[in-house]
Design a protein around this motif. Structure first.
Motif, PDB file in Angstrom:
ATOM      1  N   GLU A  32      49.196  54.718  27.766  1.00 54.92           N
ATOM      2  CA  GLU A  32      48.008  55.153  27.037  1.00 54.92           C
ATOM      3  C   GLU A  32      47.577  54.124  26.004  1.00 54.92           C
ATOM      4  N   ASP A  33      48.550  53.537  25.304  1.00 56.31           N
ATOM      5  CA  ASP A  33      48.219  52.557  24.270  1.00 56.31           C
ATOM      6  C   ASP A  33      47.562  51.320  24.872  1.00 56.31           C
ATOM      7  N   GLN A  34      48.111  50.820  25.982  1.00 54.83           N
ATOM      8  CA  GLN A  34      47.540  49.625  26.594  1.00 54.83           C
ATOM      9  C   GLN A  34      46.148  49.893  27.162  1.00 54.83           C
ATOM     10  N   LEU A  35      45.970  51.073  27.742  1.00 53.72           N
ATOM     11  CA  LEU A  35      44.643  51.416  28.257  1.00 53.72           C
ATOM     12  C   LEU A  35      43.625  51.467  27.128  1.00 53.72           C
ATOM     13  N   LEU A  36      44.060  51.963  25.951  1.00 50.47           N
ATOM     14  CA  LEU A  36      43.174  52.013  24.789  1.00 50.47           C
ATOM     15  C   LEU A  36      42.811  50.603  24.325  1.00 50.47           C
TER      16      LEU A  36
ATOM     17  N   ASP B 278      40.388  49.071  26.667  1.00 54.59           N
ATOM     18  CA  ASP B 278      39.096  49.745  26.668  1.00 54.59           C
ATOM     19  C   ASP B 278      38.300  49.482  25.387  1.00 54.59           C
ATOM     20  N   LEU B 279      38.981  49.497  24.232  1.00 52.27           N
ATOM     21  CA  LEU B 279      38.276  49.442  22.951  1.00 52.27           C
ATOM     22  C   LEU B 279      38.379  48.108  22.231  1.00 52.27           C
ATOM     23  N   TYR B 280      39.453  47.370  22.468  1.00 55.59           N
ATOM     24  CA  TYR B 280      39.707  46.201  21.627  1.00 55.59           C
ATOM     25  C   TYR B 280      39.720  44.884  22.393  1.00 55.59           C
TER      26      TYR B 280
ATOM     27  N   THR C 102      42.710  38.359  25.066  1.00 60.37           N
ATOM     28  CA  THR C 102      42.570  38.232  23.617  1.00 60.37           C
ATOM     29  C   THR C 102      41.839  39.463  23.098  1.00 60.37           C
ATOM     30  N   ASP C 103      42.429  40.106  22.052  1.00 58.75           N
ATOM     31  CA  ASP C 103      41.779  41.293  21.495  1.00 58.75           C
ATOM     32  C   ASP C 103      40.938  40.924  20.287  1.00 58.75           C
TER      33      ASP C 103
END
Length: 608
Positions: free
Chosen positions: A302-306, A309-311, A360-361
């Motif tokens: 879940e964390d990696q998908l977030l 998706d967002l960062y 890269t985020d």
């Protein structure tokens, strides 16, 4: 020492005491008839000089006496007092020792739930049964376990030579009291990427319901209390990203007494889980001309998908090429390739391609590079892309076929030029025209030129033929204008040369050429031999335009043409220029248009 006085009444006699060192030197240290030996005299010989004095002041002869070396007394614990104490504060007992130079005495601290009397203390120290020993040094700092208990000290006096005396035991008057509640070393510990724990070293009796609070500090220094965060552990949320955390610890003792709150240092900047790429996959065939696509497989947590998706800020790609397999050091960066797509090139054949992908985020963090490699690059199936024919579009122009070949090293690819009538699927092959260039002529007027390119690899492998075509070939403007004028006149004569030999020579001999007149109109065509002073003109060939009438060109000779009336009547004539030849051919075909399936006037864009 004892002295007996004789001689009337005793006055103030003088008694002087000296310490005699081993080297014979004397040191006066006391005046008086007596004194108590102390530790300072141990090891010395004592010498006393007694001077008798009568009451009237008359002095007698002094007497001198010397002792042997003074020995130390037996070690004794004279006094032992254990002061009252507080948690965390060091206790130093009061002791008084006798018996030579004091050595390293033996000390045993133990706690008692009640205050014991002297006999009970001695009994416990003799058996040591059910005794909780808490220290074995002279000094002792009470801990939490000692709070509420009495501290007792067992002291075994010991002389410097190791001889021990009788032990002495003493106990504090009051139980150990708790310290004021306080906390030291308040800190934040990272338990997991999303969980933090506030910790501190509590002091001050038994801890009660201490108070905790969490704060977030923004990049501009603003601090904000986090609502609902009242426990030692804290789960970070999206609001905390790019901020720092602070933890406040307010110590509270079990009796509800509060101490001074302490604030931790700032945590590191809170960021989501570090971005990762699970693996990189290359789709597509490792074949020249094919397009490889790098596809990154993201972790399913879940964390990696977030994060993805967002960062996500960017996903960068780098491609490397190695001419050899299994040699890590031979990979070289392909500077121009920076996308997830890579079209395999001819120069890649026989080598290996590698793609490196980095995520890269928005926080500036980059994942570890994920890499994937191809198998050895193979030559592609022979093919030609973007085939086209270049040329100005007139019947006098040179046309060139161009295309992009792929499929290994090109071998003897084949090219065939053809004609195609507009609106007709039929293709007419142009004999002998198999080169990359083609020079058009009047036979091509009104037709589309078609080039069929069959790619062939150097090993003989053939690809699929590809064709390209032009727009219908138009008449060169200068020729077109002249042809229109002659057709409008309805009848026209041309001076031509007749080749009596009709041999296929490249350059006919001038002696074989005779002057003729080519007379054409809307109904018929004839070749006339002009008359001379001695003869009349004669018609050598005459015919209408009905089939099989036609005009032929010679690709090897731009000055010659052949007029064919039928199988038995034909004539070859020559003109001075190609321009004139083209005009003649187009005029004859224009007059013969009613016998053609496609009107030449339409091809010439002549209004009828």
């Amino acid at each position: 020492f004892f002295f007996f006085f004789f001689g009337s009444v005793k006055g103030e006699c003088v008694c002087e005491w000296f310490k005699v060192k081993s080297n014979g030197r004397r040191e006066k240290f006391h005046v008086g008839e007596y004194f108590d030996l102390t530790y300072n005299e141990v090891g010395y010989c004592l010498e006393v000089i007694y001077t008798p004095v009568r009451a009237d002041g008359l002095k007698g002869n002094p007497k001198i006496l010397c002792s042997s070396s003074i020995s130390p007394g037996d070690p004794r614990a004279i006094e032992l007092v254990v002061p009252d104490g507080c948690e965390g504060q060091e206790i130093v007992p009061e002791t008084r020792y006798f018996g030579g130079q004091e050595g390293a005495g033996k000390y045993i601290w133990f706690r008692s739930a009640k205050k014991l009397n002297a006999s009970e203390l001695i009994e416990l120290s003799n058996t040591w049964e059910n005794v909780e020993i808490c220290g074995q040094n002279l000094k002792y700092t009470p801990c939490l376990k000692d709070v509420g208990s009495y501290l007792a000290l067992h002291w075994l006096p010991t002389r410097s030579d190791g001889k021990c005396g009788k032990p002495l035991v003493s106990i504090s008057e009051s139980p150990i009291t708790p310290a004021l509640p306080s906390v030291l070393n308040v800190r934040i510990v990272n338990l997991s990427p999303k969980t933090y724990c506030g910790e501190g070293d509590y002091i001050g009796g038994y801890e009660g319901a201490s108070l905790f609070s969490w704060y977030r500090e923004f990049s501009d220094g603003t601090v904000q209390l986090i609502d609902g965060a009242r426990f030692k552990t804290y789960e970070v949320s999206e609001e905390d990203y790019s901020c720092r955390l602070l933890f406040r610890y307010t110590p509270v003792r079990s009796d509800s007494i509060s101490g001074e709150s302490q604030l931790s240092d700032q945590s590191e900047v809170i960021l989501p889980e570090f971005p990762r790429i699970e693996t990189l996959v290359l789709t597509g065939k490792a074949v020249e001309g094919e397009v490889l696509t790098a596809v990154e497989v993201t972790p399913k947590s879940e964390d990696q998908l977030l994060i993805w998706d967002l960062y996500k800020k960017e996903v960068s790609y780098r491609w490397f090429f190695s001419p050899e397999t299994g040699d890590e050091e031979s990979f070289e960066l392909c500077q121009s390739q920076q996308s997830c797509f890579y079209k395999v090139r001819f120069e890649d054949i026989g080598g290996v391609l590698r793609c490196e992908c980095i995520f890269t985020d928005v926080f500036g963090r980059s994942s570890d590079p994920a890499c994937a490699e191809t198998a050895v690059i193979l030559p592609g199936f022979p093919r030609v892309d973007k085939l086209e024919i270049e040329g100005r579009g007139f019947h006098t122009n040179l046309y060139t076929v161009r295309g992009i070949y792929s499929g290994g090293k090109e071998g003897k690819s084949r090219i065939q030029w053809l004609r195609s009538m507009l609106g007709s699927p039929d293709l007419i092959s142009i004999p002998g025209e198999t080169g990359r260039m083609y020079e058009a002529n009047v036979d091509d007027v009104g037709y589309r030129l078609v080039a069929v390119y069959t790619p062939v690899r150097d090993d003989g492998t053939e690809g699929c033929p590809v064709s390209a075509s032009t727009d219908p070939v138009a008449v060169e403007p200068d020729v077109l204008q002249e042809v229109k004028q002659k057709l409008d006149s309805g009848s026209v004569k041309f001076e031509v040369l007749y080749d009596k030999d009709r041999s296929p020579k490249m350059v006919p001999e001038m002696g074989n050429l005779e002057r003729r007149v080519l007379d054409v109109n809307r109904k018929r065509c004839k070749v006339v031999k002009p008359g001379t002073k001695t003869s009349f003109s004669t018609t050598e060939i005459r015919g209408s335009y009905s089939p099989p009438f036609h005009v032929e060109l010679f690709r090897s000779d731009q000055h010659r043409l052949r007029i064919v009336v039928d199988t038995e009547n034909e004539v070859d004539v020559m003109v001075q220029t190609r321009h004139l030849r083209d005009v003649i051919v187009l005029v004859i075909r224009g007059f013969a248009q009613r016998f053609n399936s496609t009107s030449l006037n339409a091809l010439l864009k002549i209004e009828t």
